[in-house]
Design an enzyme around this catalytic site. Structure first.
Site, PDB file in Angstrom:
ATOM      1  N   LYS A  14       5.613   4.996  -6.205  1.00  0.00           N
ATOM      2  CA  LYS A  14       6.708   5.464  -6.180  1.00  0.00           C
ATOM      3  C   LYS A  14       8.144   5.539  -6.213  1.00  0.00           C
ATOM      4  O   LYS A  14       9.277   6.365  -5.995  1.00  0.00           O
ATOM      5  CB  LYS A  14       6.842   4.587  -4.302  1.00  0.00           C
ATOM      6  CG  LYS A  14       7.546   4.689  -3.308  1.00  0.00           C
ATOM      7  CD  LYS A  14       8.355   3.932  -2.895  1.00  0.00           C
ATOM      8  CE  LYS A  14       6.658   3.641  -1.822  1.00  0.00           C
ATOM      9  NZ  LYS A  14       6.033   2.644  -0.722  1.00  0.00           N
ATOM     10  N   LYS A  26       3.020  -5.058  -5.899  1.00  0.00           N
ATOM     11  CA  LYS A  26       2.673  -5.423  -4.754  1.00  0.00           C
ATOM     12  C   LYS A  26       2.254  -6.508  -4.042  1.00  0.00           C
ATOM     13  O   LYS A  26       1.299  -7.124  -4.816  1.00  0.00           O
ATOM     14  CB  LYS A  26       1.537  -4.567  -3.941  1.00  0.00           C
ATOM     15  CG  LYS A  26       2.184  -4.060  -2.440  1.00  0.00           C
ATOM     16  CD  LYS A  26       3.276  -3.994  -1.622  1.00  0.00           C
ATOM     17  CE  LYS A  26       3.767  -3.675  -0.784  1.00  0.00           C
ATOM     18  NZ  LYS A  26       5.014  -3.118  -0.126  1.00  0.00           N
ATOM     19  N   ASP A  61       7.573  -5.930   3.992  1.00  0.00           N
ATOM     20  CA  ASP A  61       6.740  -4.928   4.287  1.00  0.00           C
ATOM     21  C   ASP A  61       6.175  -5.723   5.617  1.00  0.00           C
ATOM     22  O   ASP A  61       6.477  -6.306   6.302  1.00  0.00           O
ATOM     23  CB  ASP A  61       5.453  -5.150   3.040  1.00  0.00           C
ATOM     24  CG  ASP A  61       5.273  -3.335   2.909  1.00  0.00           C
ATOM     25  OD1 ASP A  61       4.473  -2.742   4.265  1.00  0.00           O
ATOM     26  OD2 ASP A  61       5.024  -2.930   2.093  1.00  0.00           O
ATOM     27  N   SER A  92      15.435  -3.078   5.489  1.00  0.00           N
ATOM     28  CA  SER A  92      15.585  -1.685   5.045  1.00  0.00           C
ATOM     29  C   SER A  92      14.429  -0.592   5.929  1.00  0.00           C
ATOM     30  O   SER A  92      14.490   0.350   5.395  1.00  0.00           O
ATOM     31  CB  SER A  92      14.157  -1.322   3.550  1.00  0.00           C
ATOM     32  OG  SER A  92      13.023  -2.217   4.312  1.00  0.00           O
ATOM     33  N   ALA A 204       5.147   7.448   7.045  1.00  0.00           N
ATOM     34  CA  ALA A 204       5.854   6.222   7.065  1.00  0.00           C
ATOM     35  C   ALA A 204       4.347   4.878   6.397  1.00  0.00           C
ATOM     36  O   ALA A 204       4.595   4.597   5.459  1.00  0.00           O
ATOM     37  CB  ALA A 204       6.431   5.069   7.672  1.00  0.00           C
ATOM     38  N   ALA A 205       3.158   5.065   6.190  1.00  0.00           N
ATOM     39  CA  ALA A 205       1.919   4.697   6.572  1.00  0.00           C
ATOM     40  C   ALA A 205       1.718   4.551   4.510  1.00  0.00           C
ATOM     41  O   ALA A 205       2.077   5.580   4.033  1.00  0.00           O
ATOM     42  CB  ALA A 205       0.902   5.121   6.823  1.00  0.00           C
ATOM     43  N   ASN A 206       1.228   3.619   3.974  1.00  0.00           N
ATOM     44  CA  ASN A 206       1.279   3.425   3.019  1.00  0.00           C
ATOM     45  C   ASN A 206      -0.530   4.904   2.898  1.00  0.00           C
ATOM     46  O   ASN A 206      -1.800   4.036   3.872  1.00  0.00           O
ATOM     47  CB  ASN A 206       1.104   2.442   1.867  1.00  0.00           C
ATOM     48  CG  ASN A 206       2.362   2.300   1.599  1.00  0.00           C
ATOM     49  OD1 ASN A 206       3.156   2.624   1.046  1.00  0.00           O
ATOM     50  ND2 ASN A 206       2.917   0.983   2.250  1.00  0.00           N
TER      51      ASN A 206
END
Length: 297
Positions: A14, A26, A61, A92, A204-206
């Protein structure tokens, strides 16, 4: 643990695709934020982040917000996304949603020949911080919106603020033009990819695909899928801008350029005869390789 390992790789890619000068990592605190999250737990986490000496910078997150980041900031220098009152750049989520919206416009342009979502039915799965902001943008563009969430409070907020939105029990199998996964990942499986009715997938989900091969099924069915780590890069651009001291307007302009990035990825996919996910990976890996060459002098 599997999820955080996938997320850490996704953050690396990303950052590369978004054009920000960061690596990618992460962190996950295992526990239900509704019951496990305390000031003491956040403080302990912050102290661990501090031991890394800046090699990792934490941000928000799922399950966290700017108030939590303010608490984390009491015990580490390496946190972004805190409230403006304590020197941060704030939540964000609006920029993440803007990036997803711009990605969806690019996908619509590729699939239907127009970047407008007017007249399209979009299903938003997950109406938390990002999903809520995305709904706002979609309605302003003239889309019809369906929404769902496992959190009753999040849905109540949508009902109150956007009465024109239809609340449904399930999104992925609904009659849609666009499926927008904005909650947890891995909703696109071998089975759901074969049954989904939407023609465009962008959210938007990872880690939306359980395995990369699922994209083959979507492609063979004529469904346009936008690589998730490209679409949801707006939040990372937001916090990277905080580190660099960019203004809110500078950050917004960079997030809006995600439209161009997605357009380029779709073009590369078509020209090279490869999947969109493969095209996005190629763009990311080229930038990572270039950074490595520069680092080695």
């Amino acid at each position: 643990v599997t999820d955080v390992l996938r997320l850490s790789r996704g953050m690396t890619y990303k950052a590369a695709v978004a054009g920000v000068d960061l690596g990618g990592g992460k962190a996950v605190i295992i526990g239900d934020p509704a019951t496990a999250k305390t000031d003491e737990l956040l403080g302990a986490y912050a102290k661990f982040v501090q031991t890394l000496g800046g090699r990792y910078i934490t941000a928000g997150d799922v399950g966290t917000n700017s108030n939590d980041l303010d608490i984390i900031g009491r015990n580490t220098d390496f946190v972004v996304g805190r409230n403006a009152t304590v020197g941060g750049s704030g939540d964000s989520a609006p920029m993440t949603a803007l990036g997803v919206f711009q990605s969806m416009r690019a996908a619509a342009q590729s699939h239907w020949g127009t970047p407008s979502l007017a007249g399209k039915t979009v299903g938003v799965e997950g109406t938390g911080k990002v999903g809520y902001e995305l709904i706002k943008l979609l309605l302003a563009d003239g889309a019809t919106v369906l929404a769902t969430d496992v959190n009753a409070g999040a849905l109540d907020r949508v009902k109150a603020d956007f009465p024109q939105v239809s609340i449904v029990d399930s999104i992925i199998d609904a009659d849609l033009d666009v499926y927008a996964p904005c909650a947890m990942g891995a909703t696109l499986t071998d089975t759901t990819a074969r049954s989904i009715k939407a023609e465009v997938v962008c959210g938007a989900a990872n880690n939306q695909l359980t395995v990369p091969e699922v994209e083959n099924i979507l492609r063979d069915r004529g469904i346009t899928w936008t690589p998730d780590y490209v679409a949801n890069g707006g939040g990372l651009i937001h916090v990277a801008g905080e580190l660099k001291g960019n203004s809110a307007e500078e950050v917004k302009l960079k997030v809006e350029k995600i439209f161009d990035t997605v357009t380029e990825i779709f073009a590369k996919s078509k020209n090279d005869g490869i999947l969109a996910g493969e095209a996005a990976d190629a763009v990311a890996e080229a930038r990572i390789a270039e950074a490595a060459r520069v680092a080695k002098g």
